[in-house]
Design a protein around this motif. Sequence first.
Motif, short mmCIF file in Angstrom:
data_model
loop_
_atom_site.label_atom_id
_atom_site.label_comp_id
_atom_site.label_asym_id
_atom_site.label_seq_id
_atom_site.Cartn_x
_atom_site.Cartn_y
_atom_site.Cartn_z
N CYS A 153 0.77 -1.31 0.07
CA CYS A 153 0.00 0.06 0.26
C CYS A 153 0.76 1.39 -0.11
O CYS A 153 1.79 1.39 0.93
N GLY A 154 0.63 1.87 -1.16
CA GLY A 154 1.45 2.84 -1.28
C GLY A 154 1.11 4.56 -0.63
O GLY A 154 -0.07 4.09 0.54
N PRO A 155 1.53 5.34 -0.83
CA PRO A 155 1.02 6.77 0.16
C PRO A 155 -0.18 7.32 0.00
O PRO A 155 -0.50 7.57 0.93
N GLY A 156 -0.64 6.77 -1.24
CA GLY A 156 -2.02 6.86 -1.53
C GLY A 156 -3.06 6.08 -1.77
O GLY A 156 -4.00 6.60 -0.34
N CYS A 157 -2.81 4.71 -1.03
CA CYS A 157 -3.85 3.81 -0.48
C CYS A 157 -3.48 4.21 0.95
O CYS A 157 -4.65 4.17 2.00
N GLN A 158 -2.77 4.75 1.59
CA GLN A 158 -2.39 5.32 3.37
C GLN A 158 -3.28 5.83 3.78
O GLN A 158 -3.90 5.81 4.51
N LEU A 159 -3.21 6.91 2.72
CA LEU A 159 -4.52 8.16 3.00
C LEU A 159 -5.37 7.55 2.50
O LEU A 159 -6.32 8.37 3.40
N ARG A 160 -5.30 7.20 1.78
CA ARG A 160 -7.19 6.79 1.49
C ARG A 160 -7.76 5.98 2.86
O ARG A 160 -8.91 6.10 3.38
N ARG A 161 -7.04 4.92 3.39
CA ARG A 161 -7.78 4.18 4.21
C ARG A 161 -7.66 5.39 5.43
O ARG A 161 -8.46 5.61 5.99
N THR A 162 -6.76 6.31 5.91
CA THR A 162 -6.69 6.87 7.14
C THR A 162 -8.15 7.52 6.45
O THR A 162 -8.99 8.39 7.85
N LEU A 163 -8.31 8.38 5.65
CA LEU A 163 -9.22 8.80 5.20
C LEU A 163 -10.70 8.31 5.35
O LEU A 163 -12.27 8.58 6.54
N GLY A 165 -12.07 12.71 -7.40
CA GLY A 165 -11.04 11.95 -8.86
C GLY A 165 -9.78 11.65 -7.31
O GLY A 165 -8.48 11.34 -7.10
N CYS A 166 -10.85 11.18 -6.21
CA CYS A 166 -9.55 11.30 -5.47
C CYS A 166 -8.80 9.86 -5.49
O CYS A 166 -7.88 9.73 -5.41
N THR A 167 -9.76 8.79 -6.38
CA THR A 167 -9.06 7.87 -5.99
C THR A 167 -8.41 7.56 -7.58
O THR A 167 -7.53 7.09 -7.16
N GLU A 168 -8.60 8.44 -8.63
CA GLU A 168 -7.09 8.31 -9.66
C GLU A 168 -6.08 9.19 -9.07
O GLU A 168 -4.88 8.61 -8.64
N PHE A 169 -6.18 10.31 -8.30
CA PHE A 169 -4.83 11.02 -7.22
C PHE A 169 -4.04 9.89 -6.44
O PHE A 169 -3.09 9.80 -6.41
N SER A 170 -4.64 9.22 -5.39
CA SER A 170 -4.48 8.25 -5.21
C SER A 170 -3.46 7.50 -5.90
O SER A 170 -2.02 7.00 -5.41
N ALA A 171 -3.99 6.70 -6.68
CA ALA A 171 -3.34 5.95 -7.12
C ALA A 171 -1.48 7.20 -8.58
O ALA A 171 -0.60 6.18 -8.24
N GLN A 172 -1.54 7.57 -8.21
CA GLN A 172 -0.64 8.94 -8.56
C GLN A 172 0.27 8.97 -7.17
O GLN A 172 1.61 9.22 -8.02
N MET A 173 -0.54 9.20 -6.35
CA MET A 173 0.56 9.42 -4.95
C MET A 173 1.00 7.68 -5.16
O MET A 173 2.55 8.13 -4.47
N ASP A 174 0.75 6.57 -5.07
CA ASP A 174 1.18 5.32 -4.95
C ASP A 174 2.28 5.63 -6.35
O ASP A 174 3.73 4.81 -6.00
#
Length: 143
Positions: free
Chosen positions: A45-55, A67-76
């Motif tokens: 789980c990359g940074p975007g995945c970790q941030l999604r988990r927290t939120l 567009g958070c799912t796509e931005f999360s993948a970009q962060m990963d």
Amino acid sequence: MNCKSRITEQSNGSASMVHCRPCNLRRRLNKAEVFVCPAGHPIPCGPGCQLRRTLAWWGIRDDGSCGCTEFSAQMDAWGQGCWDHLEEIVEHLRGAAEKKGLPFVATAARILVARAIDAARREQSNGQKAEAEARASDVGRPE
């Protein structure tokens, strides 16, 4: 956690290479593409995945409007390069909060992002440590 798949290299912040070790499958991911191993092996789980988990823990989920799912993948895909994109990430979170009618505090957002980046680093490090331990325990075993 015993992840065997991992992001093995990153280039220019817009693409990354993922390597599923059990399948020996290597694939270059573009910008917001998410890797799913055909055999179902997990990837860290990359940074975007970790941030999604927290939120999500706070009940904040992507409803398709931000567009958070796509931005999360970009962060990963950026991985630890998220540090270089911190203000861009915070601005995305600001925009998403406005769309959802949620309060926004930039300092709190920076802290959440920093924790997500650090948690992803720890998870990847733990996965690599478990992988090294597994290899070490296999030394000398007959095939």
